[in-house]
Design a protein around this motif. Sequence first.
Motif, mmCIF file in Angstrom:
data_model
loop_
_atom_site.group_PDB
_atom_site.id
_atom_site.type_symbol
_atom_site.label_atom_id
_atom_site.label_comp_id
_atom_site.label_asym_id
_atom_site.label_seq_id
_atom_site.Cartn_x
_atom_site.Cartn_y
_atom_site.Cartn_z
ATOM 1 N N ASP A 187 -3.326 4.821 3.154
ATOM 2 C CA ASP A 187 -3.449 4.996 4.601
ATOM 3 C C ASP A 187 -3.267 6.449 5.017
ATOM 4 O O ASP A 187 -2.297 7.100 4.646
ATOM 5 C CB ASP A 187 -2.383 4.138 5.296
ATOM 6 C CG ASP A 187 -2.457 4.249 6.813
ATOM 7 O OD1 ASP A 187 -3.172 3.432 7.424
ATOM 8 O OD2 ASP A 187 -1.806 5.150 7.380
ATOM 9 N N VAL A 203 -0.599 -4.840 9.018
ATOM 10 C CA VAL A 203 -0.152 -3.724 8.176
ATOM 11 C C VAL A 203 1.058 -3.052 8.819
ATOM 12 O O VAL A 203 0.918 -2.277 9.769
ATOM 13 C CB VAL A 203 -1.290 -2.694 7.981
ATOM 14 C CG1 VAL A 203 -0.804 -1.523 7.130
ATOM 15 C CG2 VAL A 203 -2.507 -3.362 7.343
ATOM 16 N N ILE A 219 2.982 -0.553 4.200
ATOM 17 C CA ILE A 219 2.552 0.732 3.629
ATOM 18 C C ILE A 219 3.696 1.752 3.659
ATOM 19 O O ILE A 219 3.608 2.765 4.359
ATOM 20 C CB ILE A 219 1.317 1.288 4.355
ATOM 21 C CG1 ILE A 219 1.512 1.274 5.883
ATOM 22 C CG2 ILE A 219 0.060 0.504 3.974
ATOM 23 C CD1 ILE A 219 0.448 2.064 6.636
ATOM 24 N N GLY A 240 1.540 4.612 2.356
ATOM 25 C CA GLY A 240 1.348 5.413 3.551
ATOM 26 C C GLY A 240 1.397 6.880 3.163
ATOM 27 O O GLY A 240 2.389 7.336 2.585
ATOM 28 N N GLY A 272 0.821 -1.196 0.000
ATOM 29 C CA GLY A 272 0.000 0.000 0.000
ATOM 30 C C GLY A 272 0.860 1.252 0.000
ATOM 31 O O GLY A 272 2.087 1.186 -0.125
ATOM 32 N N GLN A 328 -2.331 -2.480 12.686
ATOM 33 C CA GLN A 328 -1.192 -1.759 12.129
ATOM 34 C C GLN A 328 -0.169 -1.506 13.230
ATOM 35 O O GLN A 328 -0.509 -1.034 14.308
ATOM 36 C CB GLN A 328 -1.672 -0.428 11.545
ATOM 37 C CG GLN A 328 -0.576 0.424 10.949
ATOM 38 C CD GLN A 328 -1.116 1.733 10.379
ATOM 39 O OE1 GLN A 328 -0.635 2.800 10.698
ATOM 40 N NE2 GLN A 328 -2.144 1.638 9.530
#
Length: 331
Positions: free
Chosen positions: A50, A203, A279, A17, A15, A176
């Motif tokens: 995110d 995550v 992320i 961040g 992903g 996370q």
Amino acid sequence: MKTRTLGTLTTSTIGLGCMGMSHGYGTNIDEATAQKLFDHAVERGVTFFDTAEVYGPFTNEELVGKGLKRHREHVVIATKFGFTVGDEAKAARPSGVDSRPEHVRAVAEASLKRLGVEVIDLFYQHRVDPDVAIEETVGAMAELVKEGKVKALGLSEASAATLRRAHAVHPISAIQSEYSLWTRDPETNGVLDTCRELGIGFVPFSPLGRGMLTGALKDLSKLGENDFRRGLPRFDQENFDANLALVTALETMAADKGVKPGQLALAWVLAQGDFIVPIPGTTKIANLDSNIDATGITLSAEDLATLSAVVSPDKVSGARYGEAMAKMAGR
């Protein structure tokens, strides 16, 4: 881009961040630059983004909402509540935590507006509030799911015990926490094992050691005055200098494989389980491409063992947080 599963959500293997686009590192980017980054990420197959209300505060959610508006049907947006953000909105750091049910709802409503969406795909508790039972907080979060304002629930920096209690109230899709070659608390505190057992996604934030494991940071004077890393123990000059030896070893291994050190570090994280979706954050398309390309690197069992030993946490100088922030983690 292959996909992975975070509880009830399907996302890209890696992903993005978004915090650093407008918070934390003192390298804020404008909307036009952010839009190009978002467009490129989606074009490359990234579907997981995110953010959090505290990033900015507030401005990061607005940036993410605008940047992903044209891609809304194809992306998963995660945001977080839980810090005290209000009158001190212009302050560098929040003053505390607040997970009272009424606060949970207020933040959700505000985040929906800032993001410009009808539903939050993944709603995290940013830090556990010691004054509010996790069952009470998750109960309030579950009400948002029933109302169609949130799709899935998550926790951040919570202990394995807290994760189990939360999951008993309502299924938790993801937790996370910081996790990388040089930060492996989730391995030793039972969080990763709990995720495997309960089918919860994990995550990792800062999978590149807040930039250290990319090899690009060799001089602390390059950090801006507002870069929050200046306040982290690992980035004190003495600790920083000691940690550079680990980076050098990582660079040597990466060169032998014809990849970048950051890519090698990300490949190690990805290899720890198919329920893991890191992320890494960036403000540059070149770095984004480098991170995405790391998903194509295959490491042997020997490679993984060697990396684990070369950049093991016991060789890292300095704690990851100062005392105040450390107290908020792992509750």
